[in-house]
Design an enzyme around this catalytic site. Structure first.
Site, mmCIF file in Angstrom:
data_model
loop_
_atom_site.group_PDB
_atom_site.id
_atom_site.type_symbol
_atom_site.label_atom_id
_atom_site.label_comp_id
_atom_site.label_asym_id
_atom_site.label_seq_id
_atom_site.Cartn_x
_atom_site.Cartn_y
_atom_site.Cartn_z
ATOM 1 N N TYR A 136 0.817 -1.215 0.000
ATOM 2 C CA TYR A 136 0.000 0.000 0.000
ATOM 3 C C TYR A 136 0.847 1.260 0.000
ATOM 4 O O TYR A 136 0.419 2.303 -0.483
ATOM 5 C CB TYR A 136 -0.902 0.034 1.251
ATOM 6 C CG TYR A 136 -2.104 -0.862 1.194
ATOM 7 C CD1 TYR A 136 -1.967 -2.238 1.042
ATOM 8 C CD2 TYR A 136 -3.381 -0.333 1.318
ATOM 9 C CE1 TYR A 136 -3.075 -3.057 1.018
ATOM 10 C CE2 TYR A 136 -4.492 -1.149 1.297
ATOM 11 C CZ TYR A 136 -4.332 -2.514 1.146
ATOM 12 O OH TYR A 136 -5.434 -3.324 1.127
ATOM 13 N N LYS A 181 4.577 -15.207 2.798
ATOM 14 C CA LYS A 181 4.764 -15.929 1.532
ATOM 15 C C LYS A 181 6.274 -16.014 1.320
ATOM 16 O O LYS A 181 6.818 -15.537 0.336
ATOM 17 C CB LYS A 181 4.052 -15.153 0.396
ATOM 18 C CG LYS A 181 4.068 -15.821 -0.958
ATOM 19 C CD LYS A 181 3.111 -16.991 -1.089
ATOM 20 C CE LYS A 181 3.273 -17.644 -2.455
ATOM 21 N NZ LYS A 181 2.452 -18.876 -2.602
ATOM 22 N N ASP A 214 -1.338 -18.582 1.039
ATOM 23 C CA ASP A 214 -2.301 -19.299 0.194
ATOM 24 C C ASP A 214 -2.933 -20.449 0.972
ATOM 25 O O ASP A 214 -4.157 -20.629 0.983
ATOM 26 C CB ASP A 214 -1.671 -19.769 -1.131
ATOM 27 C CG ASP A 214 -0.317 -20.444 -0.971
ATOM 28 O OD1 ASP A 214 0.228 -20.463 0.152
ATOM 29 O OD2 ASP A 214 0.215 -20.961 -1.982
ATOM 30 N N ASP A 238 -5.672 -7.731 4.741
ATOM 31 C CA ASP A 238 -6.891 -7.183 4.138
ATOM 32 C C ASP A 238 -7.740 -8.315 3.571
ATOM 33 O O ASP A 238 -8.937 -8.429 3.842
ATOM 34 C CB ASP A 238 -6.498 -6.188 3.043
ATOM 35 C CG ASP A 238 -7.699 -5.558 2.368
ATOM 36 O OD1 ASP A 238 -8.663 -5.218 3.079
ATOM 37 O OD2 ASP A 238 -7.674 -5.402 1.124
ATOM 38 N N ASP A 242 -11.465 -10.210 5.302
ATOM 39 C CA ASP A 242 -12.794 -10.267 4.671
ATOM 40 C C ASP A 242 -13.261 -11.722 4.584
ATOM 41 O O ASP A 242 -14.426 -12.041 4.837
ATOM 42 C CB ASP A 242 -12.769 -9.657 3.266
ATOM 43 C CG ASP A 242 -13.109 -8.161 3.256
ATOM 44 O OD1 ASP A 242 -12.799 -7.476 4.250
ATOM 45 O OD2 ASP A 242 -13.672 -7.676 2.254
HETATM 46 C C1 IPM Z 1 -10.123 -1.965 4.490
HETATM 47 C C2 IPM Z 1 -10.303 -1.459 3.080
HETATM 48 C C3 IPM Z 1 -9.189 -0.501 2.713
HETATM 49 C C4 IPM Z 1 -7.885 -1.292 2.728
HETATM 50 C C5 IPM Z 1 -9.331 0.238 1.377
HETATM 51 C C6 IPM Z 1 -10.639 0.938 1.250
HETATM 52 C C7 IPM Z 1 -8.194 1.229 1.183
HETATM 53 O O1 IPM Z 1 -10.402 -2.510 2.176
HETATM 54 O O2 IPM Z 1 -10.074 -1.136 5.426
HETATM 55 O O3 IPM Z 1 -10.041 -3.180 4.674
HETATM 56 O O4 IPM Z 1 -7.554 -1.968 1.757
HETATM 57 O O5 IPM Z 1 -7.199 -1.225 3.752
HETATM 58 MN MN MN Z 2 -10.545 -4.465 3.142
#
Ligand code: IPM
Ligand code: MN
Ligand code: NAD
Length: 349
Positions: A136, A181, A214, A238, A242
């Site tokens: 990032y 990784k 992975d 990240d 999710d």
């Molecule tokens: C999160 C989001 C952010 C990230 C984006 C919106 C920049 O996906 O907070 O998980 O990737 O960190």
């Molecule tokens: Mn995210």
């Protein structure tokens, strides 16, 4: 306590409003004062100030005890030269919030995981995602012919976030799984070396394991309850969080804090601005409410934080719930039920 609120875009303001109602209910019930100031941030701030993180918002942060932020972004800002997400990265950097704490829990046995119930029973994992380094923030390039992002970590960046994870593990079951990784990436080779040589020796009481990212994605589906504290770099964290949130019953349930060495910390749900449901009043506010619970505990209001969490969990158990959880309630109805229970824990929803 002074809270700087950045409502954000899409379902950001809808869920943040509920979170603030619950915060005020907690303040009244537990006898502490809360001072809230709202500031433009994200896509709306691009529209109003030409900047997702305007100077006036930046200036408000040092005086705050915590920053409570709604999700940002949306398709209307996907095409512009400057994006809401750039503001978010700048905010995290400004606060030096390197440790993103993402608890993933089966908050209620009533929740429906896409996995079989026996696979998620007792799920209680915390993902520590490094937040101010890696892909990032490394050098970037974009031309018509080349796109480049660089995953660069210093040993110091790896060490501080991993120490955070090891300290946390000591307060839990004493197990850390570090995800990398290292079979391919230099940044991951460094990561594993730092964990093994610089951090783990100081924590002989913490059991450390290593997993390639992975196969970690696979393990989180096949055996999510095998983990306690997971620590990993920015991008891997990240993605895995999710995935793990979905396993726990849905992205609308997952809170987070982003902490540096000093206050204010940043508090945000892990989900996005959900443009597909924004403006319809049906977003699940639970993640933002649980985020408030984390914030209250960090600010020393432990009983209030516990009460907020208990009220949110009660609502998951007994309703009302939003459509993502199979219910038919609105965001505000769920918020009102949680706030009522924070005011009076005996109230029946
Ligand atoms: C999160 C989001 C952010 C990230 C984006 C919106 C920049 O996906 O907070 O998980 O990737 O960190
Ligand atoms: Mn995210
Ligand atoms: P998203 O998390 O916004 O949505 C993914 C799916 O989950 C959608 O179907 C959405 O309706 C659903 N969802 C998310 N939160 C929900 C909630 N609280 N209640 C009910 N359903 C919910 O991810 P996306 O669609 O990939 O991203 C949309 C925008 O949000 C993008 O611009 C992205 O950059 C941004 N984003 C911002 C943050 C943040 O500000 N912290 C985090 C992630 C994504």
């Amino acid at each position: 306590m002074k809270i700087a609120v950045l409502p954000g875009d899409g379902i950001g303001p809808e869920t943040t409003r509920v979170a603030l109602d619950v915060l005020h209910a907690a303040a009244a019930a537990h006898g502490f004062a809360v001072e809230v100031s709202e500031h433009p941030f994200g896509g709306n701030a691009i529209d109003s100030h030409g900047d997702p993180f305007p100077a006036e918002t930046r200036a408000a942060l040092p005086g705050a005890d915590a920053v409570l932020k709604g999700a940002v972004g949306g398709p209307q800002w996907d095409v512009g030269a400057i994006r809401p997400e750039q503001g978010l990265l700048a905010l995290r950097a400004e606060l030096a919030a390197f440790a993103n704490v993402r608890p993933i829990r089966l908050w209620s046995s009533k929740l429906e995981s896409p996995l079989r119930p026996e696979l998620v029973e007792g799920l209680d994992v915390i993902i520590i995602r490094e937040l101010t380094g890696g892909l990032y923030f490394g050098p970037k390039e974009l031309t018509d012919e080349t796109g480049m992002d660089t995953c660069r970590y210093s040993a110091e960046e790896v060490e501080r976030v991993c120490r955070y994870a090891f300290e946390l593990a000591r307060t839990r079951s004493g197990r850390v799984c570090s995800v990398d990784k290292q079979n391919v990436l230099s940044s991951s080779k460094l990561w594993r070396q730092v964990v093994t040589e610089r951090v783990a020796p100081d924590y002989p009481d913490v059991e450390v394991s290593h997993q390639l990212v992975d196969s970690m994605a696979m393990k989180l589906i096949e055996q999510p309850t095998a983990y306690d504290v997971i620590v990993t770099e920015n991008m891997f964290g990240d993605i895995l969080s999710d995935l793990a949130a979905s396993v726990s019953g849905g992205i609308g349930l997952a809170p987070s804090s982003s902490l540096g060495a000093t206050r204010p910390g940043l508090y945000e749900a892990i989900h996005g601005s959900a443009p597909d449901i924004a403006g319809r009043g049906i977003a699940n506010p639970t993640a933002m409410v649980l985020t408030v619970a984390m914030m209250l505990r960090d600010l020393g209001e432990r009983a209030a934080g516990d009460a907020v969490e208990a009220a949110a969990v009660h609502c998951l158990e007994h309703g009302p719930t939003t459509p993502d959880l199979g219910g038919s309630a609105s965001t505000d109805e769920v918020g009102a039920a949680i706030a009522a229970r924070v005011r009076d824990p005996e109230v029946t929803a």
